[in-house]
Design a protein around this motif. Structure first.
Motif: not given
Length: 162
Positions: A38-60
């Motif tokens: 479910d988390s992977i699905q949510k991440a894939m759906q909202s990845y474009d909205q993540l503005e700071e890609k360097e925060k990917l780990k903490s965001w996920f």
């Protein structure tokens, strides 16, 4: 829909860590796998909205924590977390505690302290990342971390005296 290669590689690289984190909340292998999915699905759906890609780990990690808490609320199993053993099993690796008393002491900690200790020492996240994940002030996280460690130490000392 096409996904960023960075996200796919990231998920593949850290999938076991995500599983371990989800399992620390739900204590059930199949439920932890569902939470990660479910988390992977949510991440894939909202990845474009993540503005700071360097925060990917903490965001996920934030997504996994919130998905875990939502799962527990939905299944009304929050109380189970206090009673069952903290289990961390993932592909090709089983995380064994050197000290059974540590495992029990972790299980006995209130959730607000346990989750910070798990994220800090088992997932090796920085205080600022934990604050982001749990949507708390960094100073609050530090205070809870130190209080949780103090409670953990007291519990372990009590176990040694028995």
């Amino acid at each position: 829909m096409q996904y960023d290669e960075q996200l796919v590689q990231f998920i593949q690289r850290y999938q076991n860590d995500f599983y371990r984190l989800a399992n620390s909340y739900c204590k059930n292998e199949q439920d932890a796998l569902d939470i990660v999915q479910d988390s992977i699905q949510k991440a894939m759906q909202s990845y474009d909205q993540l503005e700071e890609k360097e925060k990917l780990k903490s965001w996920f990690y934030k997504i996994v924590v919130h998905t875990s808490l939502d799962f527990l609320r939905k299944h009304k199993r929050v109380h189970v977390m206090e009673d069952e053993k903290l289990m961390s099993v993932y592909d090709h690796y089983e995380d064994h505690y050197e000290n059974i008393d540590l495992e029990k002491a972790l299980d006995d900690l209130p959730t607000q302290y346990r989750q910070i200790i798990i994220l800090r020492y088992f997932e090796d996240l920085k205080i600022d990342d934990i604050a982001f994940i749990l949507e708390e002030n960094a100073n609050t996280i530090k205070t809870r971390l130190y209080k949780g460690l103090k409670l953990l130490k007291a519990d372990l000392q009590t176990e040694e005296e028995k």
